[in-house]
Design a protein around this motif. Structure first.
Motif, PDB file in Angstrom:
ATOM      1  N   GLY A   1       0.782  -1.233   0.000  1.00  0.00           N
ATOM      2  CA  GLY A   1       0.000   0.000   0.000  1.00  0.00           C
ATOM      3  C   GLY A   1       0.811   1.278   0.000  1.00  0.00           C
ATOM      4  N   TYR A   2       2.077   1.207  -0.437  1.00  0.00           N
ATOM      5  CA  TYR A   2       2.932   2.390  -0.454  1.00  0.00           C
ATOM      6  C   TYR A   2       3.730   2.448  -1.753  1.00  0.00           C
ATOM      7  CZ  TYR A   2       2.189   1.962   4.599  1.00  0.00           C
ATOM      8  OH  TYR A   2       1.629   1.827   5.836  1.00  0.00           O
ATOM      9  N   HIS A   3       4.082   3.660  -2.140  1.00  0.00           N
ATOM     10  CA  HIS A   3       5.072   3.885  -3.185  1.00  0.00           C
ATOM     11  C   HIS A   3       6.252   4.613  -2.551  1.00  0.00           C
ATOM     12  CE1 HIS A   3       2.361   3.633  -7.031  1.00  0.00           C
ATOM     13  NE2 HIS A   3       2.366   2.518  -6.334  1.00  0.00           N
ATOM     14  N   THR A   4       7.432   4.392  -3.095  1.00  0.00           N
ATOM     15  CA  THR A   4       8.629   5.042  -2.575  1.00  0.00           C
ATOM     16  C   THR A   4       9.454   5.603  -3.724  1.00  0.00           C
ATOM     17  OG1 THR A   4      10.598   4.737  -1.183  1.00  0.00           O
ATOM     18  CG2 THR A   4       9.984   2.899  -2.609  1.00  0.00           C
TER      19      THR A   4
ATOM     20  N   ASN B   1      -2.998   1.932  -5.379  1.00  0.00           N
ATOM     21  CA  ASN B   1      -2.783   1.120  -6.579  1.00  0.00           C
ATOM     22  C   ASN B   1      -1.301   0.798  -6.727  1.00  0.00           C
ATOM     23  OD1 ASN B   1      -2.584   0.063  -9.194  1.00  0.00           O
ATOM     24  ND2 ASN B   1      -4.246   1.349  -9.953  1.00  0.00           N
ATOM     25  N   PRO B   2      -0.938  -0.459  -6.924  1.00  0.00           N
ATOM     26  CA  PRO B   2       0.485  -0.795  -7.080  1.00  0.00           C
ATOM     27  C   PRO B   2       1.093  -0.319  -8.395  1.00  0.00           C
ATOM     28  CG  PRO B   2      -0.876  -2.740  -7.420  1.00  0.00           C
ATOM     29  CD  PRO B   2      -1.792  -1.663  -6.923  1.00  0.00           C
TER      30      PRO B   2
ATOM     31  N   TYR C   1      14.750   6.715  -8.629  1.00  0.00           N
ATOM     32  CA  TYR C   1      14.317   5.380  -8.213  1.00  0.00           C
ATOM     33  C   TYR C   1      12.875   5.500  -7.738  1.00  0.00           C
ATOM     34  CZ  TYR C   1      13.562   1.278  -5.318  1.00  0.00           C
ATOM     35  OH  TYR C   1      13.021   0.143  -4.757  1.00  0.00           O
ATOM     36  N   TYR C   2      11.982   4.765  -8.366  1.00  0.00           N
ATOM     37  CA  TYR C   2      10.567   4.819  -7.990  1.00  0.00           C
ATOM     38  C   TYR C   2      10.020   3.397  -8.045  1.00  0.00           C
ATOM     39  CZ  TYR C   2       5.874   6.741  -7.451  1.00  0.00           C
ATOM     40  OH  TYR C   2       4.632   7.068  -6.960  1.00  0.00           O
ATOM     41  N   ASP C   3       9.390   2.970  -6.948  1.00  0.00           N
ATOM     42  CA  ASP C   3       8.906   1.591  -6.911  1.00  0.00           C
ATOM     43  C   ASP C   3       7.775   1.471  -5.905  1.00  0.00           C
ATOM     44  OD1 ASP C   3       8.735  -1.069  -7.588  1.00  0.00           O
ATOM     45  OD2 ASP C   3      10.693  -1.636  -6.783  1.00  0.00           O
ATOM     46  N   GLN C   4       7.073   0.385  -5.964  1.00  0.00           N
ATOM     47  CA  GLN C   4       6.082   0.063  -4.948  1.00  0.00           C
ATOM     48  C   GLN C   4       6.785  -0.579  -3.760  1.00  0.00           C
ATOM     49  OE1 GLN C   4       4.061  -4.003  -5.818  1.00  0.00           O
ATOM     50  NE2 GLN C   4       4.128  -2.961  -7.796  1.00  0.00           N
ATOM     51  N   VAL C   5       6.174  -0.469  -2.585  1.00  0.00           N
ATOM     52  CA  VAL C   5       6.692  -1.130  -1.391  1.00  0.00           C
ATOM     53  C   VAL C   5       5.974  -2.471  -1.283  1.00  0.00           C
ATOM     54  CG1 VAL C   5       6.960  -1.005   1.106  1.00  0.00           C
ATOM     55  CG2 VAL C   5       7.150   1.076  -0.279  1.00  0.00           C
TER      56      VAL C   5
END
Length: 239
Positions: free
Chosen positions: A17-20, A68-69, A104-108
């Motif tokens: 439920g997070y993006h980083t 949303n992932p 760098y961008y990704d889902q947790v």
């Protein structure tokens, strides 16, 4: 390799439920602010941190809740849109956000796989044991897990038995760390004003003697047994 051993990623990827996002930029003023400190600005469902690098640049790390992932097509714009209202030095840092290819961008997420090996191919580290950034133990668990596997290959009669024992001994450690990370999620990124206040208060109290260890245990769980101690457990037969 993981797809060859275990199949499609969607079967074992657990979105939390997070993006980083993270990137590095040049800014002498922010570097001065962050020198010798990790600077954090937070609010409900978002936070951004800064720390000064030895080469004079600044590294930033950001996390926000995301239902949303799916990842955005333009990471640079997504970062600017999501964190622009945080204030302090954030707008200045966002202005220095590089193009998407340098962000760098990704889902947790976590990786939860029941099968770690196929034949003589086995998975290590985040390929089968990812606890996510919420757990904060990825590198330590990776090194310890590799040590565990090497120990079993050294002292077990067959490769099949070594891989089975490696999983039997190490998977419970990973499961505990993943569970602790999920418990820490609400603390890591508060969803309400009350949770945010409690989090900030807890961080201040963590500077007191003996309180820091309590906070660490609450967030990441108790320290588990070492690989060497686990290796002394009764042997398991390969299946």
């Amino acid at each position: 390799m993981r797809r060859m051993v275990c199949g499609e990623e969607r079967r074992f990827l657990c979105f939390l439920g997070y993006h980083t996002a993270a990137y590095i930029f040049d800014d002498p003023q922010i570097h001065t602010y962050a020198r010798n400190w990790f600077c954090l600005i937070d609010t409900i469902e978002r936070q951004m941190g800064f720390y000064a690098l030895r080469d004079g640049r600044v590294a930033t790390f950001a996390v926000h809740r995301a239902p949303n992932p799916a990842l955005p097509a333009d990471a640079q714009q997504a970062v600017r849109d999501t964190y622009s209202s945080l204030g302090w030095i954030v707008p200045q840092a966002l202005a220095k956000c590089p193009v998407s290819s340098q962000v760098y961008y990704d889902q947790v997420a976590q990786i939860e796989i029941s099968q770690w090996s196929r034949g003589r191919v086995t998975l290590l580290c985040d390929a089968c044991q990812a606890v996510s950034l919420l757990g904060g133990q990825g590198a330590s668990l990776a090194v310890a897990g590799a040590h565990m596997l090497a120990a079993q290959l050294t002292c077990t009669d067959s490769i099949d038995a070594a891989l089975a024992r490696y999983k039997q001994l190490w998977k419970p450690v990973i499961a505990d760390s993943q569970q602790a990370a999920r418990r820490a999620a609400a603390w890591f990124l508060p969803a309400s004003t009350l949770q945010l206040w409690l989090r900030r208060t807890l961080l201040r109290l963590a500077a007191l003697p003996n309180v820091d260890s309590y906070v660490a245990t609450a967030l990441v769980g108790k320290a588990g047994p070492t690989p060497d101690k686990l290796s002394q457990s009764p042997a398991v037969h390969a299946r």
